[in-house]
Design a protein around this motif. Sequence first.
Motif, PDB file in Angstrom:
ATOM      1  N   LEU A 121       0.832  -1.205   0.000  1.00  0.00           N
ATOM      2  CA  LEU A 121       0.000   0.000   0.000  1.00  0.00           C
ATOM      3  C   LEU A 121       0.867   1.256   0.000  1.00  0.00           C
ATOM      4  CD1 LEU A 121      -2.785   1.339   0.223  1.00  0.00           C
ATOM      5  CD2 LEU A 121      -2.598   1.111   2.722  1.00  0.00           C
ATOM      6  N   VAL A 122       1.902   1.274   0.833  1.00  0.00           N
ATOM      7  CA  VAL A 122       2.799   2.429   0.880  1.00  0.00           C
ATOM      8  C   VAL A 122       3.525   2.587  -0.454  1.00  0.00           C
ATOM      9  CG1 VAL A 122       4.860   3.377   1.980  1.00  0.00           C
ATOM     10  CG2 VAL A 122       3.074   2.333   3.375  1.00  0.00           C
ATOM     11  N   ILE A 123       3.955   1.465  -1.036  1.00  0.00           N
ATOM     12  CA  ILE A 123       4.647   1.525  -2.331  1.00  0.00           C
ATOM     13  C   ILE A 123       3.769   2.187  -3.383  1.00  0.00           C
ATOM     14  CG2 ILE A 123       5.467   0.118  -4.271  1.00  0.00           C
ATOM     15  CD1 ILE A 123       6.589  -1.848  -2.212  1.00  0.00           C
ATOM     16  N   VAL A 124       2.504   1.774  -3.480  1.00  0.00           N
ATOM     17  CA  VAL A 124       1.645   2.297  -4.543  1.00  0.00           C
ATOM     18  C   VAL A 124       1.289   3.760  -4.294  1.00  0.00           C
ATOM     19  CG1 VAL A 124      -0.692   1.772  -3.678  1.00  0.00           C
ATOM     20  CG2 VAL A 124      -0.172   1.546  -6.118  1.00  0.00           C
ATOM     21  N   LEU A 125       1.191   4.172  -3.030  1.00  0.00           N
ATOM     22  CA  LEU A 125       0.919   5.577  -2.737  1.00  0.00           C
ATOM     23  C   LEU A 125       2.050   6.478  -3.241  1.00  0.00           C
ATOM     24  CD1 LEU A 125      -0.604   5.418   0.865  1.00  0.00           C
ATOM     25  CD2 LEU A 125      -1.788   5.990  -1.269  1.00  0.00           C
ATOM     26  N   VAL A 126       3.269   5.987  -3.174  1.00  0.00           N
ATOM     27  CA  VAL A 126       4.403   6.747  -3.685  1.00  0.00           C
ATOM     28  C   VAL A 126       4.557   6.533  -5.192  1.00  0.00           C
ATOM     29  CG1 VAL A 126       6.904   7.097  -3.507  1.00  0.00           C
ATOM     30  CG2 VAL A 126       5.561   6.571  -1.466  1.00  0.00           C
ATOM     31  N   PHE A 151      -6.248   1.158  -9.442  1.00  0.00           N
ATOM     32  CA  PHE A 151      -6.228   2.595  -9.710  1.00  0.00           C
ATOM     33  C   PHE A 151      -6.420   2.872 -11.198  1.00  0.00           C
ATOM     34  CE2 PHE A 151      -3.692   6.141 -11.307  1.00  0.00           C
ATOM     35  CZ  PHE A 151      -4.316   7.206 -10.674  1.00  0.00           C
ATOM     36  N   LEU A 152      -5.760   2.084 -12.025  1.00  0.00           N
ATOM     37  CA  LEU A 152      -5.851   2.296 -13.468  1.00  0.00           C
ATOM     38  C   LEU A 152      -7.282   2.103 -13.970  1.00  0.00           C
ATOM     39  CD1 LEU A 152      -4.214   2.850 -16.035  1.00  0.00           C
ATOM     40  CD2 LEU A 152      -3.805   0.394 -16.223  1.00  0.00           C
ATOM     41  N   PHE A 183     -10.227   2.134 -11.985  1.00  0.00           N
ATOM     42  CA  PHE A 183     -11.262   2.932 -11.316  1.00  0.00           C
ATOM     43  C   PHE A 183     -10.859   4.379 -11.018  1.00  0.00           C
ATOM     44  CE2 PHE A 183     -11.974  -1.522  -9.984  1.00  0.00           C
ATOM     45  CZ  PHE A 183     -13.228  -1.698 -10.544  1.00  0.00           C
ATOM     46  N   GLY A 184      -9.556   4.669 -11.019  1.00  0.00           N
ATOM     47  CA  GLY A 184      -9.147   6.000 -10.578  1.00  0.00           C
ATOM     48  C   GLY A 184      -8.403   6.834 -11.596  1.00  0.00           C
ATOM     49  N   ALA A 185      -8.163   6.275 -12.809  1.00  0.00           N
ATOM     50  CA  ALA A 185      -7.371   7.011 -13.789  1.00  0.00           C
ATOM     51  C   ALA A 185      -8.021   8.325 -14.182  1.00  0.00           C
ATOM     52  CB  ALA A 185      -7.137   6.143 -15.026  1.00  0.00           C
ATOM     53  N   THR A 186      -9.367   8.351 -14.214  1.00  0.00           N
ATOM     54  CA  THR A 186     -10.059   9.576 -14.618  1.00  0.00           C
ATOM     55  C   THR A 186      -9.929  10.682 -13.573  1.00  0.00           C
ATOM     56  OG1 THR A 186     -12.118   8.730 -13.651  1.00  0.00           O
ATOM     57  CG2 THR A 186     -11.738   8.317 -16.004  1.00  0.00           C
ATOM     58  N   LEU A 187      -9.557  10.316 -12.345  1.00  0.00           N
ATOM     59  CA  LEU A 187      -9.455  11.318 -11.289  1.00  0.00           C
ATOM     60  C   LEU A 187      -8.320  12.312 -11.539  1.00  0.00           C
ATOM     61  CD1 LEU A 187      -9.946   9.076  -8.118  1.00  0.00           C
ATOM     62  CD2 LEU A 187     -11.658  10.486  -9.280  1.00  0.00           C
ATOM     63  N   ILE A 188      -7.294  11.911 -12.279  1.00  0.00           N
ATOM     64  CA  ILE A 188      -6.133  12.787 -12.458  1.00  0.00           C
ATOM     65  C   ILE A 188      -6.257  13.670 -13.694  1.00  0.00           C
ATOM     66  CG2 ILE A 188      -4.625  11.137 -11.299  1.00  0.00           C
ATOM     67  CD1 ILE A 188      -3.473  10.413 -14.013  1.00  0.00           C
ATOM     68  N   GLU A 189      -7.355  13.508 -14.468  1.00  0.00           N
ATOM     69  CA  GLU A 189      -7.478  14.255 -15.714  1.00  0.00           C
ATOM     70  C   GLU A 189      -7.475  15.757 -15.484  1.00  0.00           C
ATOM     71  OE1 GLU A 189     -10.916  12.930 -17.788  1.00  0.00           O
ATOM     72  OE2 GLU A 189     -10.180  10.867 -18.044  1.00  0.00           O
ATOM     73  N   ARG A 190      -8.074  16.220 -14.395  1.00  0.00           N
ATOM     74  CA  ARG A 190      -8.205  17.657 -14.143  1.00  0.00           C
ATOM     75  C   ARG A 190      -7.113  18.199 -13.223  1.00  0.00           C
ATOM     76  NH1 ARG A 190     -14.287  18.903 -12.461  1.00  0.00           N
ATOM     77  NH2 ARG A 190     -13.386  21.016 -12.556  1.00  0.00           N
ATOM     78  N   MET A 191      -6.198  17.359 -12.879  1.00  0.00           N
ATOM     79  CA  MET A 191      -5.090  17.785 -12.017  1.00  0.00           C
ATOM     80  C   MET A 191      -4.142  18.688 -12.810  1.00  0.00           C
ATOM     81  SD  MET A 191      -2.399  15.304 -10.057  1.00  0.00           S
ATOM     82  CE  MET A 191      -0.864  15.924  -9.376  1.00  0.00           C
ATOM     83  N   PRO A 192      -3.703  19.833 -12.240  1.00  0.00           N
ATOM     84  CA  PRO A 192      -2.797  20.724 -12.983  1.00  0.00           C
ATOM     85  C   PRO A 192      -1.449  20.051 -13.253  1.00  0.00           C
ATOM     86  CG  PRO A 192      -2.990  21.430 -10.691  1.00  0.00           C
ATOM     87  CD  PRO A 192      -4.027  20.362 -10.899  1.00  0.00           C
TER      88      PRO A 192
END
Length: 560
Positions: A30-35, A339-340, A342-351
């Motif tokens: 879990l720590v590895i993937v967070l980084v 993450f890929l 279910f969560g990949a779309t979350l970073i689309e709007r990140m600056p």
Amino acid sequence: MDEPRTLFPGLRLLRRYERKDLKADFLGGLVIVLVLIPSTLAYSELAGSGPIGGIYAALAGTLAYFVFASSRHMNVGPDGAVALLAGTAILPLTGGDPQAGLIVGAWLALFTGIVLLTAAKLRLGVLASFLSAPVLTGYLNGAAVVIVVSQFGKLFGIDLEANGIVQRAIEFTVEAGDTHGPTLAVASVVLVMLAACKAFIRAVPPLVPVFLIALLAGLFHDFRSMDVAVIGAIRDITPQGVGFTLEFDDAARLAVGALGLAFLIFPEGLLLGRAMAEKHGYTVDGDRELLALGASNVASGLVTGFAIGGSQTRTLLNSATGGRTQMANLISAGLLVLFLIFGATLIERMPSVAIAAILTFTGFGLVDIAGMRELFRRDRTTGWIALSTMLSVVFIGVLAGILIGTALSIVILLKQLARPHDALLGRKPGSDSLHDLGDDDEEDGIPGILAYRFYGPLHFANVGYFIDRVEMFLARQKEPVHAVILDMQAVPSIDFTAVEKMRPFYERLRERGFALAFSDVHFPLRESRLARELEDVTRDAQIFDDVSDAVRALDGRDEV
């Protein structure tokens, strides 16, 4: 306790995995993937590939390394130093186009993997020793400068076109008036948060909380309304095979880059793996690690990832949080897949400037001024090697810098082999014990006897030096010399050229009336075929177990 060698340690781990390790390994994963997620996005930028290339490099590399590795703790995936070197090979061929970068980066990873696998097959792991600590220190300091300068344009919202670091810095000073205020403001906020998190949050690297904050900011605020660039949609997440779209000339340039990458990836990975093994009480197989790193890069290339290596940050975190086996890395790969999906779309709007700020902060973290000072304090030669490597990386190029630093190290090594330490031996006052005399010592050694010690193997490059030094010491003696003692305790071997030159030298000593003696001749040297070829000219020489015995036996003789 060490485990028996097997071709697929990861598969054996799956069969024999102990459930008591699952909690610790899950926490490590879990720590590895967070980084891993923010660092992968950042290093994809350095490598000139899109975010999806970095994600696939992490996934494929982790899985391949899991299967073949002997290290239980090392994490393999996108790494800043490796990504920077990969980018210097990729970007000139793609012009910064991420789609082209995927293909070119994939081929570079494949070539790098093939080089590493070939080296593993030939058992060339020993070559890792040629990337010395001063070269690595200089490279990392130079890489820090390159990373920071390469992000100037993104931090200030300026389009910079120059490729070289110096040219880019000059272009930035000219174009600084076109700075985009909102972009610089976002970058400044991210950098301040990174510094604050590093100062006050010690449990995790600062990029983890800052990345999550930037992610949430993108979800709740439309940065595009401020004309601040965002990461945008990640393309189709289905793995893509590498296409055969590489020109021959490009392939040749990438092959050279692959050699440099392999030369960096393996020593860094082996040092990290050995450090973890020593800490946790097991051993790693150097050639097996070479195989695992090669397989990881091949796997990365096959799914359009880029070249990868061992990650010091993620490996140390895995160890610190209690990870016990490679299962922690396998778990991190599973979490990355989630993450890929279910969560990949979350970073689309990140600056996207947040990633540039993270890279800049990472670059400053690579600076090791204290390490450079320590090198100069302990040995100025190694300090100059590190400084030369750093300057070469900055002003000539990343790969060229590594090669120049390594070449300097080898030149100094050859110089030491050609001119090893030696000494005239003298007797301590009131004692029979002997000690080395320096060239500037006023003592002349032992009256009537020349006792000479040579520190190194005798070979074609230094045998002339050996003979010249003995003749020089003979000429310096104030009293007539009747015996020459050659202390061979630090001479492990002799080669053909040395034998051919020592033969007439021994004959000249005998013709000039010197009694010749040898001391401390080790068994391997004494019994070597080449050394035995000198028996006809050394048949009258005496051999002693200790140089002090030789001096006592020959002291006081006036004639042979």
